[in-house]
Write an enzyme that holds these catalytic residues in place. Structure first.
Site, mmCIF file in Angstrom:
data_model
loop_
_atom_site.group_PDB
_atom_site.id
_atom_site.type_symbol
_atom_site.label_atom_id
_atom_site.label_comp_id
_atom_site.label_asym_id
_atom_site.label_seq_id
_atom_site.Cartn_x
_atom_site.Cartn_y
_atom_site.Cartn_z
ATOM 1 N N ARG A 193 -8.037 -0.619 5.793
ATOM 2 C CA ARG A 193 -7.200 0.314 5.198
ATOM 3 C C ARG A 193 -6.037 -0.258 4.652
ATOM 4 N NH1 ARG A 193 -5.629 4.663 8.498
ATOM 5 N NH2 ARG A 193 -4.234 4.961 6.800
ATOM 6 N N LYS A 243 0.656 -0.987 -0.025
ATOM 7 C CA LYS A 243 0.040 0.141 -0.075
ATOM 8 C C LYS A 243 0.811 1.131 0.041
ATOM 9 C CE LYS A 243 -1.291 1.354 4.361
ATOM 10 N NZ LYS A 243 -1.187 2.861 4.633
ATOM 11 N N ASN A 244 1.775 1.254 0.723
ATOM 12 C CA ASN A 244 2.617 2.565 0.807
ATOM 13 C C ASN A 244 3.557 2.709 0.052
ATOM 14 O OD1 ASN A 244 1.295 3.011 3.262
ATOM 15 N ND2 ASN A 244 2.815 2.708 4.854
ATOM 16 N N CYS A 246 -4.275 12.574 13.170
ATOM 17 C CA CYS A 246 -4.021 11.072 13.145
ATOM 18 C C CYS A 246 -3.740 10.424 14.465
ATOM 19 C CB CYS A 246 -2.711 10.931 12.348
ATOM 20 S SG CYS A 246 -2.015 9.392 12.194
ATOM 21 N N ARG A 251 1.434 14.513 12.979
ATOM 22 C CA ARG A 251 2.461 14.221 11.835
ATOM 23 C C ARG A 251 2.622 15.524 10.918
ATOM 24 N NH1 ARG A 251 -0.120 8.769 9.783
ATOM 25 N NH2 ARG A 251 1.715 8.621 8.332
ATOM 26 N N ASP A 292 5.869 0.480 11.754
ATOM 27 C CA ASP A 292 4.575 0.002 11.393
ATOM 28 C C ASP A 292 4.414 -1.503 11.737
ATOM 29 O OD1 ASP A 292 4.016 2.276 10.285
ATOM 30 O OD2 ASP A 292 4.331 1.738 8.216
HETATM 31 C C1 EPZ Z 1 4.743 6.970 5.912
HETATM 32 O O1 EPZ Z 1 4.514 8.070 6.869
HETATM 33 C C2 EPZ Z 1 4.096 5.663 6.173
HETATM 34 N N1 EPZ Z 1 2.907 6.036 5.447
HETATM 35 C C3 EPZ Z 1 3.432 5.407 7.548
HETATM 36 O O2 EPZ Z 1 2.789 4.388 7.496
HETATM 37 C C4 EPZ Z 1 4.917 4.944 8.440
HETATM 38 O O3 EPZ Z 1 4.627 4.809 9.794
HETATM 39 C C5 EPZ Z 1 5.705 6.107 8.348
HETATM 40 O O4 EPZ Z 1 6.150 6.584 6.973
HETATM 41 C C6 EPZ Z 1 7.191 5.907 9.063
HETATM 42 O O5 EPZ Z 1 7.742 4.926 8.328
HETATM 43 C C7 EPZ Z 1 3.033 6.011 4.169
HETATM 44 O O6 EPZ Z 1 3.820 5.463 3.564
HETATM 45 C C8 EPZ Z 1 1.863 6.477 3.295
HETATM 46 P P1 EPZ Z 1 7.364 10.127 7.957
HETATM 47 P P2 EPZ Z 1 5.009 9.630 6.617
HETATM 48 O O7 EPZ Z 1 7.161 11.585 7.146
HETATM 49 O O8 EPZ Z 1 5.704 9.612 5.347
HETATM 50 C C9 EPZ Z 1 8.290 13.521 11.403
HETATM 51 C C10 EPZ Z 1 0.975 2.988 7.999
HETATM 52 O O9 EPZ Z 1 0.634 2.479 9.097
HETATM 53 N N2 EPZ Z 1 8.011 14.549 10.298
HETATM 54 O O10 EPZ Z 1 8.341 9.160 7.524
HETATM 55 O O11 EPZ Z 1 3.987 10.451 7.090
HETATM 56 C C11 EPZ Z 1 6.983 12.712 11.753
HETATM 57 O O12 EPZ Z 1 6.269 13.322 12.804
HETATM 58 C C12 EPZ Z 1 1.321 4.312 8.127
HETATM 59 O O13 EPZ Z 1 0.977 2.196 7.173
HETATM 60 C C13 EPZ Z 1 8.472 15.742 10.732
HETATM 61 O O14 EPZ Z 1 8.875 16.044 11.827
HETATM 62 O O15 EPZ Z 1 5.871 9.358 7.757
HETATM 63 C C14 EPZ Z 1 7.589 11.168 12.278
HETATM 64 O O16 EPZ Z 1 8.020 11.619 13.581
HETATM 65 C C15 EPZ Z 1 1.142 5.033 9.217
HETATM 66 N N3 EPZ Z 1 8.124 16.554 9.591
HETATM 67 C C16 EPZ Z 1 8.823 11.150 11.492
HETATM 68 O O17 EPZ Z 1 9.118 12.353 10.751
HETATM 69 C C17 EPZ Z 1 7.568 16.259 8.397
HETATM 70 O O18 EPZ Z 1 7.375 17.225 7.696
HETATM 71 C C18 EPZ Z 1 8.652 10.206 10.284
HETATM 72 O O19 EPZ Z 1 7.658 10.525 9.630
HETATM 73 C C19 EPZ Z 1 7.477 15.052 8.339
HETATM 74 C C20 EPZ Z 1 7.540 14.070 9.250
#
Ligand code: EPZ
Length: 422
Positions: free
Chosen positions: A400, A22-23, A117, A122, A308
């Protein structure tokens, strides 16, 4: 609303195949906005999030069709539509993946900030930082990211945040940089297999990207991108969940579409816990003849242990001998499953961004409620090992991200059924 009933205590045994990731599929679908020709995607799972992305892309002028053989065909019309509305964005955070392509291709954008969320804060500051470095003039007005851009220019940037790299942030910057004029360097880029798969699609479309799979991506912008055909990688998180279900039930489970290179952090952790794990080309087999032992687990960006799989690992550790410490370094508040697991008799103490799990006491089946996607998967594993009946409500969270999970687990011998809540 659908709910799920499990009767615990059965060893899972047999072979099962993980669906497409999915991701990986979601940002790849968003890349269709960049393409001058049609894209044919294979191995796209039939899930709620994929249908939501289809709705979003349709609102942005992309025609999306599922063919009888399961392939997804995406054709971007010459539409100038550039509004990603709140009514769609509030239901799925991955909708943010259209931001980079829209900035690069349509220049004018109006993209709703995604909704709240259950797994914690996020933010999207890193997405904006990267796009602004490329010259996009983006602001936030009334809950929307708005911008009226010009052609982007390559730039050097550092995309590390307080919790490491960002997966969808890297995807967004990549999808904008491929059409920017000149060279872009992204340092502290996410290395996740899903980002690598997006890079491979962009290469097929004619993009120039070096450093794929490393934290330094170098992109040389091109004038246009073509459509392409691509088979999405298998879902490492679904595969990992099925392997954990096998290990937790003392079973013998072989998962096809489980790639060692994507899952070695989990494999080593399972071995440390006493399970036997073998891996072949894209197949992993787990056997756990003895009771599992406690292990400490810390989630980290790839190649570390994936956040995840944290909830599913914790559910598994409730049945292990000894005390395990599970530390969450990506989403420090991602512990919604702790309260529900505790309702089933698990002994878990939360301490800041860690949870101390006292294993070995057998869980007892109970009515529980799913709160987010991976927490729901943890409750399924808990239901498989618990004594008696577990009823999980709000399983739309599970739907989902897991395709036909009850059929897959049923084939492995689980007593599981879906029913309508009255
Ligand atoms: C992706 O989310 C995945 N979603 C998530 O999967 C997964 O948990 C996550 O990556 C981490 O591996 C998809 O790919 C659609 P991040 P994403 O930006 O990209 C911080 C699931 O269950 N951050 O890598 O939104 C953030 O708060 C889902 O399938 C900032 O500070 O995650 C987090 O602490 C849930 N500023 C860390 O970085 C930003 O602008 C990593 O988040 C962006 C992120």
């Amino acid at each position: 609303m659908d709910a799920m009933e499990l009767v615990g205590g059965r060893r899972l045994q047999g072979r099962v195949r993980a669906s497409g990731a999915k991701n990986a599929a979601l940002p790849i679908m968003a890349a269709s906005i960049l393409a001058d020709g049609p894209m044919r995607l294979k191995n796209v799972p039939d899930l709620m999030d994929i249908r939501t992305m289809t709705r979003l892309l349709t609102a942005l002028g992309v025609r999306v069709e599922r063919e009888p053989d399961g392939d997804l065909i995406l054709k971007c019309t010459s539409s100038r539509k550039s509004e990603a509305p709140y009514r769609i964005m509030k239901t799925m955070r991955a909708g943010i993946c259209v931001l980079g392509p829209l900035v690069a291709r349509r220049r004018k954008v109006r993209v709703s900030l995604p909704g709240g969320c259950a797994i914690g804060d996020r933010p999207v500051d890193l997405h904006l930082k990267g796009l602004r470095a490329l010259g996009a003039d983006l602001g936030i007005e009334h809950g929307y990211i708005v911008g009226d851009g010009k052609r982007l220019r390559g730039a050097e940037m550092y995309l590390g945040g307080p919790f490491g790299s960002t997966v969808t942030g890297t995807a967004n910057i990549l999808m904008a940089a491929v059409l920017a004029k000149g060279v872009t360097v992204i340092d502290c880029a996410a290395c996740e297999p899903e980002v690598q798969d997006l890079c491979r699609v962009l290469l097929k479309m004619g993009a120039q990207i070096q450093g794929i799979g490393s934290p330094r991506l170098v992109i040389e912008g091109v004038d246009g991108l073509a459509g392409c055909e691509h088979a999405v990688i298998p879902d490492r998180i679904e595969a990992g969940t099925l392997l954990l279900a096998g290990a937790a039930t003392g079973g013998d489970v072989t998962v096809e579409g489980a790639r060692w290179s994507d899952l070695f952090a989990l494999v080593h952790t399972l071995r440390e816990a006493g399970a036997e794990v073998e891996h072949f080309d894209d197949t992993i087999r787990v056997r756990s003849r003895r009771r599992l032992k406690s292990v400490d687990v810390t989630t980290l960006p790839f190649p570390g242990f994936p956040t995840d799989l944290q909830a599913q690992m914790m559910a598994t550790l409730t049945a292990a001998d000894g005390i395990s410490v599970v530390t969450e370094k990506i989403f420090p508040d991602r512990f919604m499953h702790v309260a529900e697991l505790s309702r089933m008799g698990a002994r878990i103490r939360k301490e800041g961004n860690a949870a101390v799990v006292h294993g070995a006491k057998r869980l007892s089946g109970a009515p529980v409620m799913a709160s987010d996607l991976r927490a729901s998967a943890a409750l399924v594993i808990a239901g498989l090992i618990a004594q008696g009946k577990t009823n999980i409500t709000r399983i739309y969270h599970l739907d989902r991200g897991y395709e036909k999970i009850e059929l897959k687990l049923g084939r492995l011998g689980a007593k599981i059924r879906r029913y309508k809540e009255s």
